[in-house]
Design a protein around this motif. Structure first.
Motif, PDB file in Angstrom:
ATOM      1  N   ARG A 143       0.849  -1.189   0.000  1.00 44.66           N
ATOM      2  CA  ARG A 143       0.000   0.000   0.000  1.00 44.66           C
ATOM      3  C   ARG A 143       0.882   1.235   0.000  1.00 44.66           C
ATOM      4  N   LEU A 144       1.023   1.838  -1.158  1.00 37.96           N
ATOM      5  CA  LEU A 144       1.911   2.979  -1.321  1.00 37.96           C
ATOM      6  C   LEU A 144       1.267   4.251  -0.782  1.00 37.96           C
ATOM      7  N   PRO A 145       2.071   5.190  -0.252  1.00 41.07           N
ATOM      8  CA  PRO A 145       1.520   6.502   0.097  1.00 41.07           C
ATOM      9  C   PRO A 145       0.923   7.150  -1.151  1.00 41.07           C
ATOM     10  N   ASN A 146      -0.134   7.931  -0.965  1.00 46.06           N
ATOM     11  CA  ASN A 146      -0.775   8.572  -2.107  1.00 46.06           C
ATOM     12  C   ASN A 146       0.201   9.449  -2.869  1.00 46.06           C
ATOM     13  N   LEU A 147       0.014   9.478  -4.177  1.00 49.74           N
ATOM     14  CA  LEU A 147       0.844  10.348  -5.004  1.00 49.74           C
ATOM     15  C   LEU A 147       0.669  11.810  -4.562  1.00 49.74           C
ATOM     16  N   PRO A 148       1.757  12.565  -4.482  1.00 50.69           N
ATOM     17  CA  PRO A 148       1.635  13.955  -4.041  1.00 50.69           C
ATOM     18  C   PRO A 148       1.143  14.900  -5.135  1.00 50.69           C
ATOM     19  N   TYR A 149       1.015  14.399  -6.369  1.00 49.90           N
ATOM     20  CA  TYR A 149       0.621  15.268  -7.477  1.00 49.90           C
ATOM     21  C   TYR A 149      -0.563  14.656  -8.224  1.00 49.90           C
ATOM     22  N   LYS A 150      -1.070  15.383  -9.190  1.00 56.57           N
ATOM     23  CA  LYS A 150      -2.181  14.911 -10.011  1.00 56.57           C
ATOM     24  C   LYS A 150      -1.736  13.743 -10.890  1.00 56.57           C
ATOM     25  N   PRO A 151      -2.698  12.999 -11.478  1.00 53.49           N
ATOM     26  CA  PRO A 151      -2.349  11.780 -12.221  1.00 53.49           C
ATOM     27  C   PRO A 151      -1.262  12.000 -13.262  1.00 53.49           C
ATOM     28  N   PRO A 152      -0.277  11.087 -13.326  1.00 51.28           N
ATOM     29  CA  PRO A 152       0.812  11.209 -14.310  1.00 51.28           C
ATOM     30  C   PRO A 152       0.376  10.762 -15.694  1.00 51.28           C
ATOM     31  N   ASP A 153       1.247  11.008 -16.668  1.00 52.64           N
ATOM     32  CA  ASP A 153       0.993  10.550 -18.035  1.00 52.64           C
ATOM     33  C   ASP A 153       1.364   9.081 -18.223  1.00 52.64           C
ATOM     34  N   HIS A 154       2.326   8.605 -17.440  1.00 52.21           N
ATOM     35  CA  HIS A 154       2.798   7.229 -17.574  1.00 52.21           C
ATOM     36  C   HIS A 154       3.136   6.661 -16.203  1.00 52.21           C
ATOM     37  N   TYR A 155       2.946   5.331 -16.075  1.00 49.06           N
ATOM     38  CA  TYR A 155       3.495   4.554 -14.964  1.00 49.06           C
ATOM     39  C   TYR A 155       4.439   3.509 -15.556  1.00 49.06           C
ATOM     40  N   ALA A 156       5.575   3.311 -14.905  1.00 47.21           N
ATOM     41  CA  ALA A 156       6.507   2.265 -15.321  1.00 47.21           C
ATOM     42  C   ALA A 156       6.999   1.539 -14.078  1.00 47.21           C
ATOM     43  N   LEU A 157       7.152   0.222 -14.180  1.00 50.59           N
ATOM     44  CA  LEU A 157       7.572  -0.608 -13.055  1.00 50.59           C
ATOM     45  C   LEU A 157       8.930  -1.222 -13.362  1.00 50.59           C
TER      46      LEU A 157
END
Length: 447
Positions: A172-186
């Motif tokens: 369970r990751l801490p919430n993102l501090p910014y608005k939704p990103p353009d991409h997620y990469a793992l």
């Protein structure tokens, strides 16, 4: 093989047999059958050789276990009603590869097997993952994201979870501090602990493209926090990003770039996450002329390019590190698809629309979209074609292929990380394994 049964072959031959097993599922089943086989496969020398062999072996189709997707076919108001009274689980669903129908050239009906909920692997997760969508996966890990809006209709920051359906873990990751990103990469890495056990850590990278600047932050599973780099690099003058899927591995994320001057493909740009820098690799001339190539990683983590030329699939591989120049691109293979594609597509030939959707380098799995036919899974390993004949996957058009790696496969059967202390724990692990593969394997025996 029974525990008390003596082997009929000399031991030196028995020790050589696992070296010729190319399928991780078969290797895990062999290791689960008796103490002798488990001892052979647990040997550190064998595991070290397995890593090297995996890099050289190429594609292993069984590493693709299936597809996760979020079924949101109902109206949002209806879903929220279910969410409030907890009467329905809307966690992501899973369709095993083994349940996909082989394509025979005619239109099949929808698969009879009912898709599985993520809760089938991670007990107790239930409705806590309602409305989460699978956005990325890598080496057994799966990234889930929930988008939401405030009462004024503005996008809130995404809520993100990372889970491992094989082990049942949920991060369970801490919430993102910014608005939704353009991409997620793992990005997933293998680590060696102080006691010699092999474990895995991951980095989840959230990327915003602002003009020509790459802005990103990443969550590290070791530090359990989001990290913001000190500097952000800009794309080289004269280039623009192409809206195709990115490829991520070994701490690097790759995109295709085009040239404004010629309005055609020209480079691969690579973001080095820890190094906080960009590097560029020129594309071969034949790829530059293509309109819809697909960028991916090979089994050893190198770059690969796939493109359709008529009814032929062309594979290019880069032998070297990013930034080494176009001379290191090798045209490795040309695959004639005429014996695999639907007859209607063959008749259309030049005007047939076949689009490459995604590629997984360890399993050699390519997802194709064929106009008028839907989604298909093509295996570079055995050249088979299967129809992804699930109504909601096809309509929603949002799904995430789920691929594991060799070490995850062995660690899951308690060969790398050691035996679990309780028999109940081993039974739960084996149950997850059988569910993901949609096949039965022998239960692990006591050590």
């Amino acid at each position: 093989m029974e525990e008390e049964e003596a082997p009929n072959l000399p031991l030196d031959i028995i020790y050589q047999i696992p070296k010729y097993i190319s399928d991780p599922a078969s290797l895990a089943r062999a290791a689960s059958s008796c103490k002798l086989w488990r001892g052979v496969i647990k040997d550190p020398a064998f595991l070290d050789g397995l890593k090297t062999r995996h890099l050289d072996h190429g594609f292993t189709s069984s590493l693709l276990l299936g597809f996760f997707y979020q079924d949101s076919a109902e109206a949002p108001e209806h879903l929220w009603q279910h969410h409030k009274d907890k009467t329905r689980c809307m966690a992501p669903s899973f369709t095993p590869t083994s349940e996909l129908l082989p394509f025979t050239g005619r239109r099949e009906g929808y698969n009879s097997a009912r898709p599985l909920s993520l809760g089938a692997f991670i007990l107790g997760i239930g409705s806590s993952l309602n409305f989460y969508e699978p956005v990325a996966s890598q080496d057994s890990f799966l990234v889930l994201c929930r988008h939401s809006k405030d009462p004024e209709g503005h996008c809130r920051a995404d809520t993100v979870r990372v889970c491992n359906p094989l082990t049942g873990e949920v991060f369970r990751l801490p919430n993102l501090p910014y608005k939704p990103p353009d991409h997620y990469a793992l990005l997933v890495a293998d680590d060696n602990s102080l006691d010699g056990r092999v474990t895995q850590s991951f980095q989840l990278v959230a990327i915003w493209i602002k003009g020509k600047r790459f802005i990103y932050i990443y969550y590290c599973s070791k530090t359990r926090s989001w990290w913001r780099p000190a500097n952000f690099r800009e794309l080289m003058a004269g280039l623009y990003l192409v809206s195709t899927p990115a490829a991520a591995s070994h701490g690097r994320i790759h995109w295709l770039c085009g040239c404004w001057k010629s309005w055609s493909l020209s480079h691969v740009v690579t973001l080095h996450v820890d190094g906080e820098e960009l590097s560029y690799l020129e594309l071969p001339s034949e790829v530059k002329r293509s309109k819809t190539p697909l960028l991916g990683n090979s089994a050893d983590g190198g770059l690969m390019l796939l493109l359709m030329k008529g009814l032929h699939m062309s594979l290019w591989k880069h032998n070297g590190k990013p930034g080494n120049g176009s001379s290191n691109w090798v045209h490795s293979e040309m695959i004639d698809m005429t014996s695999s594609l639907p007859m209607r597509v063959l008749k259309m030939h030049a005007i047939a629309k076949v689009r490459l959707e995604s590629f997984r380098g360890k399993s050699g799995a390519v997802v194709l979209w064929i106009e008028g036919e839907g989604l298909f899974l093509f295996s570079l390993s055995d050249r088979s074609l299967r129809k992804i004949d699930n109504e909601h996957v096809t309509k929603k058009y949002l799904f995430c292929p789920y691929e594991i790696d060799w070490l995850s496969c062995l660690a899951f059967t308690n060969l790398v990380d050691g035996l679990l202390p309780l028999d109940a724990g081993r039974e739960k692990a084996q149950r997850r394994w059988r569910t993901l593969l949609a096949k039965n394997i022998p239960k692990s025996i006591k050590a």
